[in-house]
Design an enzyme around this catalytic site. Structure first.
Site, PDB file in Angstrom:
ATOM      1  N   CYS A 423     -66.080-104.672 -24.740  1.00  0.00           N
ATOM      2  CA  CYS A 423     -65.648-104.621 -23.340  1.00  0.00           C
ATOM      3  C   CYS A 423     -64.218-105.119 -23.195  1.00  0.00           C
ATOM      4  O   CYS A 423     -63.323-104.379 -22.787  1.00  0.00           O
ATOM      5  CB  CYS A 423     -66.569-105.475 -22.477  1.00  0.00           C
ATOM      6  SG  CYS A 423     -68.231-104.830 -22.267  1.00  0.00           S
ATOM      7  N   GLU A 425     -63.116-107.995 -25.526  1.00  0.00           N
ATOM      8  CA  GLU A 425     -63.021-109.051 -26.522  1.00  0.00           C
ATOM      9  C   GLU A 425     -61.918-108.772 -27.542  1.00  0.00           C
ATOM     10  O   GLU A 425     -61.865-107.687 -28.119  1.00  0.00           O
ATOM     11  CB  GLU A 425     -64.352-109.196 -27.262  1.00  0.00           C
ATOM     12  CG  GLU A 425     -65.541-109.474 -26.358  1.00  0.00           C
ATOM     13  CD  GLU A 425     -66.331-108.223 -26.009  1.00  0.00           C
ATOM     14  OE1 GLU A 425     -65.717-107.289 -25.441  1.00  0.00           O
ATOM     15  OE2 GLU A 425     -67.523-108.158 -26.317  1.00  0.00           O
TER      16      GLU A 425
END
Length: 781
Positions: A423, A425
């Site tokens: 997402c 990271e």
């Protein structure tokens, strides 16, 4: 691809099981090398009409492989309902179900990470993670959860595609042979190193076999192809697959095919999500020649994007509730800075945006890295894509994330050259190992436990620690201390779970192919599951329901202790009754207390304090390789199942309602527009949250239209970076369109929306998720 219904392909499961049976007694690391060679040698291969880039884990598009080594624990119980389940149904034949149930699953019974964790979970930890401790298959409590992560294999990594492109597989094989030649087998630890290196070699040889099989298939098809243009395309595929990935590519076409073979090989080996391309425009750009026509390069990129979108994962129902829409998180980064600090935007960065503008499909996830020197024309092109309403691209604060990476002790060059995975990271490209576990922690549940002396309202059982009768609290600090005590307790037990699961991963799985590409593994002679990578940060634990928590704490502080409008007893009575008969109190809580997302320091700093307390607690723990854990705010769609287990909250939220989306405000409470939201999120001190923070915003299409709307959107993105937001992404779609899609799904099959850190087709989402997206406030610019 759009018309293909998701399905299940059991071929991989059959080969994996056969190989493990035949090689029983051999070292696990060695067995997995043979498994990979057989998979690459025996999985069916074909080339679809018109394809220019070839290779797939399955012949049928959007077919999910089975990974019995991690799925066997829960699969039997869910097989019969797979086609009709409400969350991400898939097609599967009765004959395949029979084979899986009678032949494949019996071999793997008791050999999965989830079963190992269930057997070893301490009695004080089990009630926090299992809704019914002692009952298998298990169900998540929604209090703490890594259930959704241990049901899959290795993921959350940015592989070293550059190594294959620059050295070719033959070059990596030479590296392995060099290391094998240095091993003195009189030194005991070198015996295991030798086993791993030979296993990695076998896996890489298998990839060469796979490429050769596609080369031969292209030649077969060319010999029978009547169309001269297509015959020439097939012959080019034949020549390309004969050269790559064995050798370094000579042109962009060969580079794309080499990249894709590498990506497919990892997908065949690993069942985890977030196997991300990373900085695609950086490592692919050297293969772009001045003589290449823009149209030909764009066509190749678009062919590649379609291949990304054909891939599929199979997860159980509980996991689908966390990751609805079967996301892949194949995160393709464009723009940003180079290792020396200068702007790295190039021609390929633009072409990747243009490809998604043309296609408007679900994968890959396009991530645009923004900094002060980002060219305005590039940012405007990215905003053109954003206002199409597909949820692409995601925008990232380049310099803030690089600063966060440097705080881990990385060099400045490594920090700038991070790659976004999953997402939001960040990972160290090519050098960072897999995060074996991780999970989610329900912050509003911790507050509920604090207000009920450790008792969970849903069951009436004490699953937290005794923190005293909240009716007797006389100061807000007592409330805050009780919340922090419960949260620290949940974090501790999350890491009990992680320690057991990490140990199981290291003992039950091996990834010889992915390990061979990761810096450190060949040099140390250790696979990823034994800590062979140069860096082994993590695991990552995400804090869920931050706005609900901040809003609740702010309401208690203002209405109970500052204004003394109600007592703790009155508040607790109202919560226990889900506000039934307490309409006035609920109205005070919902409308008179400050709400996160409106640039109000009173609630924003309370939210920050709660988040950062959890962050510091998480960072006290380390993984089995010594790496420091990290936290973030990435709820995905877990706010829905997590909200279902939490009772009424002091924010005015009623029992069972979804929790706030990621780091966004609670639905409907953001009254001052997107700039106020950005300022509230920026106050969370996002750089300290090393796993990243995710912010969803919904904008009206009218507000982004025309040249003026486009420039406003670009200014908003730059402003969000200026005030300290880690990330932002936009749904540019109005409520009327979404409601129409619910009523007439057949007319909106290609309607893409941004769910969390991924896009999905709106009509394929569970109704609960559709409603969650519609509830998001539609802002103007």
């Amino acid at each position: 691809m759009l018309e293909e219904k998701p399905s299940v392909d059991i071929t991989r499961a059959r080969i994996v099981t056969q190989t493990h049976r035949e090689r029983a007694g051999e070292p696990l690391v060695s067995v997995w090398g043979h498994v990979m060679y057989r998979l690459f040698s025996e999985l069916p291969v074909d080339i679809a009409p018109g394809e220019l880039i070839v290779g797939s884990p399955t012949v049928r598009p959007r077919a999910a492989q089975l990974f019995p080594e991690v799925q066997a624990g829960w699969l039997d119980a869910e097989l019969d309902a797979i086609e009709v389940r409400g969350w991400d149904p898939l097609q599967m034949s009765a004959e395949d179900k029979r084979e899986v149930r009678e032949d494949i699953l019996p071999y793997w019974k008791g050999r999965t990470i989830a079963e190992r964790l269930f057997a070893q979970c301490p009695p004080e930890t089990a009630p926090l993670i299992y809704l019914e401790p002692g009952v298998w298959p298990t169900r998540s409590t929604g209090i703490i959860d890594n259930y959704s992560l241990i049901q899959k294999g290795v993921g959350t990594v940015v592989p070293n595609y550059r190594k294959v492109l620059e050295e070719g597989v033959n070059g990596i094989l030479r590296d392995i042979d060099g290391q094998l030649g240095l091993l003195d087998l009189a030194i005991p630890e070198n015996v295991e190193r030798r086993v791993f290196l030979r296993s990695a070699r076998r896996a890489l040889e298998g990839l060469l076999k796979l490429a050769d099989r596609y080369a031969q298939r292209a030649l077969e098809l060319a010999s029978a192809e009547p169309d001269e243009i297509r015959r020439k395309e097939l012959l080019r595929i034949h020549r390309t697959c004969n050269r790559v990935p064995a050798n370094s590519p000579r042109d962009f076409y060969e580079a794309v095919q080499s990249f894709w073979f590498t990506h497919v090989a990892i997908r065949i080996e690993e069942s985890g999500h977030s196997l991300s391309p990373g900085r695609f425009d950086q490592y692919m750009f050297p293969f772009l020649a001045d003589s290449d026509s823009r149209e030909q390069v764009l066509e190749l990129i678009e062919c590649l994007f379609i291949k990304f979108s054909e891939l599929m994962l199979f997860v159980n129902v509980d996991t689908s509730k966390f990751y609805t829409g079967v996301p892949q998180w194949q995160n393709l980064n464009v723009g940003g800075r180079g290792p020396s600090g200068g702007d790295a935007t190039n021609e390929l960065s633009f072409l990747c945006l243009d490809a998604m503008i043309d296609l408007r499909i679900v994968q890959p996830d396009i991530s645009v890295r923004v900094h002060a020197d980002t060219p305005e024309d590039f940012l405007l092109r990215a905003c053109e894509l954003a206002r199409l309403g597909t949820g692409h691209p995601k925008f990232y604060n380049e310099d803030l994330i690089a600063y966060s990476m440097a705080c881990k002790g990385l060099s400045l060059a490594e920090s700038r050259d991070f790659a976004i995975m999953g997402c939001v990271e960040p990972r160290v490209q090519a050098k960072e190992g897999i995060h074996l576990t991780g999970g989610f922690i329900n912050l509003p549940a911790a507050l509920e436990l604090a207000l009920n002396d450790g008792i969970w309202r849903r069951t009436g059982r004490r699953i937290g620690v005794p923190t005293g009768d909240a009716r007797g609290f006389t100061t807000f600090d007592e409330v805050k201390r009780a919340f922090e005590t419960q949260l620290a307790y949940l974090v501790r037990h999350m890491f009990v779970v992680n320690a057991i699961a990490e140990t199981a991963y290291s003992q039950l799985l091996c990834s010889p192919f992915l390990s061979a590409l990761t810096e450190g593994c060949i040099e140390t002679g250790r696979p990823l599951q034994r800590g062979g990578a140069t860096y082994n940060f993590g695991p990552a634990v995400n804090e869920i329901g931050i706005a609900d928590t901040g809003d609740s704490l702010a309401a208690i502080k203002k209405l109970v202790f500052d204004e003394k409008r109600l007592t703790m007893g009155q508040l607790l009575d109202a919560l226990a009754c889900d506000f039934d008969g307490y309409d006035e109190i609920r109205d005070w809580l919902a409308h008179d207390a400050p709400k996160f997302g409106n640039d109000d320091d009173h609630v924003d700093f309370l939210t920050r304090d709660a988040v950062q307390f959890g962050n510091l607690e998480v960072m006290k723990y380390r993984n089995i390789f010594g790496g420091q854990a990290q936290s973030g705010i990435i709820a995905v769609t877990s706010g829905i199942p997590f909200g279902s287990v939490v009772g009424a909250l002091p924010s005015g939220r009623k029992s069972g309602q979804p929790l706030a989306d990621n780091s966004s405000p609670s639905a409907g409470s953001d009254r001052l527009g997107p700039t106020a939201i950005a300022r509230s999120v920026g106050k969370l001190d996002t750089a300290a949250l090393r796993n990243g923070t995710l912010l969803n915003l919904r904008l009206s299409p009218q507000s982004t239209s025309g040249a003026d709307g486009l420039h406003k959107l670009a200014s908003l993105v730059r402003g969000m970076c200026d005030v300290g937001c880690w990330h932002a992404q936009f749904n540019v779609v109005d409520t009327c369109t979404l409601r129409d899609a619910q009523e007439k799904p057949e007319e909106h099959r290609d309607l893409l929306v941004r769910v969390a850190g991924y896009s999905a087709y709106f009509t394929q989402l569970h109704r609960d998720v559709q409603e969650d997206i519609i509830r998001r406030t539609e802002h103007g610019l």
